[in-house]
Motif scaffolding. Sequence first.
Motif, PDB file in Angstrom:
ATOM      1  N   ILE A 134      45.590  40.953  21.319  1.00  0.00           N
ATOM      2  CA  ILE A 134      45.156  41.103  19.925  1.00  0.00           C
ATOM      3  C   ILE A 134      43.640  40.959  19.809  1.00  0.00           C
ATOM      4  O   ILE A 134      42.954  41.780  19.219  1.00  0.00           O
ATOM      5  N   LYS A 135      43.122  39.884  20.392  1.00  0.00           N
ATOM      6  CA  LYS A 135      41.686  39.588  20.252  1.00  0.00           C
ATOM      7  C   LYS A 135      40.806  40.642  20.903  1.00  0.00           C
ATOM      8  O   LYS A 135      39.773  41.015  20.371  1.00  0.00           O
ATOM      9  N   LEU A 136      41.234  41.091  22.073  1.00  0.00           N
ATOM     10  CA  LEU A 136      40.402  42.086  22.760  1.00  0.00           C
ATOM     11  C   LEU A 136      40.341  43.389  21.968  1.00  0.00           C
ATOM     12  O   LEU A 136      39.287  44.013  21.879  1.00  0.00           O
ATOM     13  N   LYS A 137      41.468  43.766  21.370  1.00  0.00           N
ATOM     14  CA  LYS A 137      41.481  44.981  20.532  1.00  0.00           C
ATOM     15  C   LYS A 137      40.479  44.839  19.403  1.00  0.00           C
ATOM     16  O   LYS A 137      39.776  45.768  19.052  1.00  0.00           O
ATOM     17  N   GLU A 138      40.422  43.639  18.819  1.00  0.00           N
ATOM     18  CA  GLU A 138      39.502  43.361  17.709  1.00  0.00           C
ATOM     19  C   GLU A 138      38.041  43.353  18.180  1.00  0.00           C
ATOM     20  O   GLU A 138      37.166  43.881  17.535  1.00  0.00           O
ATOM     21  N   ARG A 139      37.829  42.745  19.322  1.00  0.00           N
ATOM     22  CA  ARG A 139      36.459  42.469  19.754  1.00  0.00           C
ATOM     23  C   ARG A 139      35.793  43.597  20.521  1.00  0.00           C
ATOM     24  O   ARG A 139      34.569  43.662  20.576  1.00  0.00           O
ATOM     25  N   ILE A 140      36.612  44.460  21.114  1.00  0.00           N
ATOM     26  CA  ILE A 140      36.053  45.491  21.994  1.00  0.00           C
ATOM     27  C   ILE A 140      35.056  46.377  21.247  1.00  0.00           C
ATOM     28  O   ILE A 140      34.047  46.823  21.803  1.00  0.00           O
ATOM     29  N   PHE A 141      35.289  46.578  19.968  1.00  0.00           N
ATOM     30  CA  PHE A 141      34.395  47.366  19.116  1.00  0.00           C
ATOM     31  C   PHE A 141      32.960  46.820  19.208  1.00  0.00           C
ATOM     32  O   PHE A 141      31.997  47.577  19.315  1.00  0.00           O
ATOM     33  N   HIS A 142      32.839  45.512  19.172  1.00  0.00           N
ATOM     34  CA  HIS A 142      31.510  44.879  19.245  1.00  0.00           C
ATOM     35  C   HIS A 142      30.978  44.885  20.683  1.00  0.00           C
ATOM     36  O   HIS A 142      29.827  45.226  20.926  1.00  0.00           O
ATOM     37  N   TYR A 143      31.830  44.507  21.610  1.00  0.00           N
ATOM     38  CA  TYR A 143      31.399  44.443  23.015  1.00  0.00           C
ATOM     39  C   TYR A 143      30.854  45.799  23.477  1.00  0.00           C
ATOM     40  O   TYR A 143      29.916  45.875  24.262  1.00  0.00           O
ATOM     41  N   LYS A 144      31.482  46.866  22.966  1.00  0.00           N
ATOM     42  CA  LYS A 144      31.097  48.213  23.414  1.00  0.00           C
ATOM     43  C   LYS A 144      29.737  48.662  22.913  1.00  0.00           C
ATOM     44  O   LYS A 144      29.270  49.730  23.275  1.00  0.00           O
ATOM     45  N   LYS A 145      29.120  47.850  22.084  1.00  0.00           N
ATOM     46  CA  LYS A 145      27.756  48.176  21.651  1.00  0.00           C
ATOM     47  C   LYS A 145      26.744  47.728  22.710  1.00  0.00           C
ATOM     48  O   LYS A 145      25.537  47.857  22.521  1.00  0.00           O
ATOM     49  N   SER A 146      27.237  47.176  23.814  1.00  0.00           N
ATOM     50  CA  SER A 146      26.338  46.728  24.885  1.00  0.00           C
ATOM     51  C   SER A 146      25.672  47.914  25.560  1.00  0.00           C
ATOM     52  O   SER A 146      26.250  49.007  25.619  1.00  0.00           O
ATOM     53  N   TYR A 147      24.498  47.657  26.118  1.00  0.00           N
ATOM     54  CA  TYR A 147      23.756  48.704  26.836  1.00  0.00           C
ATOM     55  C   TYR A 147      24.527  49.166  28.070  1.00  0.00           C
ATOM     56  O   TYR A 147      24.595  50.334  28.378  1.00  0.00           O
ATOM     57  N   SER A 148      25.129  48.222  28.801  1.00  0.00           N
ATOM     58  CA  SER A 148      25.894  48.669  29.965  1.00  0.00           C
ATOM     59  C   SER A 148      27.166  47.858  30.175  1.00  0.00           C
ATOM     60  O   SER A 148      27.297  46.735  29.670  1.00  0.00           O
ATOM     61  N   PHE A 149      28.080  48.451  30.887  1.00  0.00           N
ATOM     62  CA  PHE A 149      29.405  47.857  31.138  1.00  0.00           C
ATOM     63  C   PHE A 149      29.574  47.627  32.632  1.00  0.00           C
ATOM     64  O   PHE A 149      29.289  48.522  33.426  1.00  0.00           O
ATOM     65  N   ILE A 150      30.065  46.455  32.973  1.00  0.00           N
ATOM     66  CA  ILE A 150      30.255  46.115  34.381  1.00  0.00           C
ATOM     67  C   ILE A 150      31.729  45.791  34.601  1.00  0.00           C
ATOM     68  O   ILE A 150      32.313  45.047  33.807  1.00  0.00           O
ATOM     69  N   ASP A 151      32.317  46.300  35.659  1.00  0.00           N
ATOM     70  CA  ASP A 151      33.677  45.895  35.991  1.00  0.00           C
ATOM     71  C   ASP A 151      33.601  44.531  36.674  1.00  0.00           C
ATOM     72  O   ASP A 151      33.298  44.434  37.858  1.00  0.00           O
ATOM     73  N   ALA A 152      33.858  43.478  35.904  1.00  0.00           N
ATOM     74  CA  ALA A 152      33.696  42.119  36.429  1.00  0.00           C
ATOM     75  C   ALA A 152      35.015  41.512  36.904  1.00  0.00           C
ATOM     76  O   ALA A 152      35.141  40.300  37.021  1.00  0.00           O
ATOM     77  N   SER A 153      35.999  42.377  37.186  1.00  0.00           N
ATOM     78  CA  SER A 153      37.241  41.865  37.789  1.00  0.00           C
ATOM     79  C   SER A 153      37.034  41.683  39.284  1.00  0.00           C
ATOM     80  O   SER A 153      37.834  41.045  39.954  1.00  0.00           O
ATOM     81  N   ARG A 154      35.964  42.310  39.791  1.00  0.00           N
ATOM     82  CA  ARG A 154      35.711  42.260  41.241  1.00  0.00           C
ATOM     83  C   ARG A 154      34.899  41.022  41.610  1.00  0.00           C
ATOM     84  O   ARG A 154      34.760  40.100  40.822  1.00  0.00           O
ATOM     85  N   SER A 155      34.308  41.018  42.795  1.00  0.00           N
ATOM     86  CA  SER A 155      33.606  39.817  43.241  1.00  0.00           C
ATOM     87  C   SER A 155      32.306  39.608  42.450  1.00  0.00           C
ATOM     88  O   SER A 155      31.735  40.558  41.910  1.00  0.00           O
ATOM     89  N   VAL A 156      31.863  38.362  42.417  1.00  0.00           N
ATOM     90  CA  VAL A 156      30.616  37.997  41.729  1.00  0.00           C
ATOM     91  C   VAL A 156      29.458  38.805  42.334  1.00  0.00           C
ATOM     92  O   VAL A 156      28.617  39.353  41.624  1.00  0.00           O
ATOM     93  N   LYS A 157      29.470  38.907  43.661  1.00  0.00           N
ATOM     94  CA  LYS A 157      28.392  39.602  44.354  1.00  0.00           C
ATOM     95  C   LYS A 157      28.272  41.066  43.889  1.00  0.00           C
ATOM     96  O   LYS A 157      27.182  41.557  43.605  1.00  0.00           O
ATOM     97  N   LYS A 158      29.413  41.746  43.796  1.00  0.00           N
ATOM     98  CA  LYS A 158      29.408  43.158  43.367  1.00  0.00           C
ATOM     99  C   LYS A 158      28.913  43.272  41.932  1.00  0.00           C
ATOM    100  O   LYS A 158      28.140  44.179  41.603  1.00  0.00           O
ATOM    101  N   SER A 159      29.377  42.362  41.076  1.00  0.00           N
ATOM    102  CA  SER A 159      28.952  42.408  39.668  1.00  0.00           C
ATOM    103  C   SER A 159      27.450  42.202  39.577  1.00  0.00           C
ATOM    104  O   SER A 159      26.759  42.934  38.869  1.00  0.00           O
ATOM    105  N   VAL A 160      26.940  41.219  40.322  1.00  0.00           N
ATOM    106  CA  VAL A 160      25.507  40.919  40.259  1.00  0.00           C
ATOM    107  C   VAL A 160      24.686  42.117  40.732  1.00  0.00           C
ATOM    108  O   VAL A 160      23.715  42.512  40.080  1.00  0.00           O
ATOM    109  N   SER A 161      25.119  42.760  41.819  1.00  0.00           N
ATOM    110  CA  SER A 161      24.280  43.868  42.293  1.00  0.00           C
ATOM    111  C   SER A 161      24.355  45.063  41.345  1.00  0.00           C
ATOM    112  O   SER A 161      23.363  45.752  41.144  1.00  0.00           O
ATOM    113  N   GLN A 162      25.504  45.239  40.682  1.00  0.00           N
ATOM    114  CA  GLN A 162      25.566  46.329  39.696  1.00  0.00           C
ATOM    115  C   GLN A 162      24.674  46.011  38.482  1.00  0.00           C
ATOM    116  O   GLN A 162      23.982  46.901  37.972  1.00  0.00           O
ATOM    117  N   ILE A 163      24.657  44.762  38.077  1.00  0.00           N
ATOM    118  CA  ILE A 163      23.810  44.385  36.927  1.00  0.00           C
ATOM    119  C   ILE A 163      22.329  44.613  37.264  1.00  0.00           C
ATOM    120  O   ILE A 163      21.566  45.126  36.442  1.00  0.00           O
TER     121      ILE A 163
END
Length: 175
Positions: A134-163
């Motif tokens: 429920i909450k994610l459906k509500e909030r995704i509208f706002h989150y999607k206004k971000s400049y970029s999206f990172i798949d953060a289900s993976r390792s911290v290292k991968k997320s950091v290098s993508q950021i």
Amino acid sequence: MLIYLIGFMGSGKSTIGKELANKLSYDFVDLDKIIEDNEELSVRDIFHKRGENEFRRLEYKYLRHESLIENAVISTGGGTACFFNNMHYMNQSGITIFLDVDIPTLAKRLLKDKEKRPLIARFKKEQLLEYLEIKLKERIFHYKKSYSFIDASRSVKKSVSQIIKEINSFPQRDD
Ligand code: S3P
């Protein structure tokens, strides 16, 4: 530059944020912690004693706090992006990075330490999954206004290098 990490509770904002700040030699700032230190109350107690509306007002206030003007990685709260014009403010003052994590992974992480999070503290697994849907459906509208999206289900290292790649391609403003 200010780097805002946006995302749901359990999306890894603090873990990834610390590692990222370390790599960039930036300060790491946790917005919840700034609120707790200044108000001398835990987030949990602010919710219980003063209510969620007051917490959202404090979140608004400390997001704009004078201590946040230098180079820093800022871990926002899961709701920060979703209230008032906070998302617009962050997009104007820095780079916003949304840490995207699927619901089963969020639930798994959150079940481990939900007690300190007042919005989910009393939920069992099934209730938590329902809440996340429920909450994610509500909030995704706002989150999607971000400049970029990172798949953060993976390792911290991968997320950091993508950021870091995203930051390098971010058009810097001169003012
Ligand atoms: C909240 C998330 C929490 C904290 C507060 C409310 C939310 O931060 O700000 O409990 O509304 O999702 P984290 O995302 O850092 O857990």
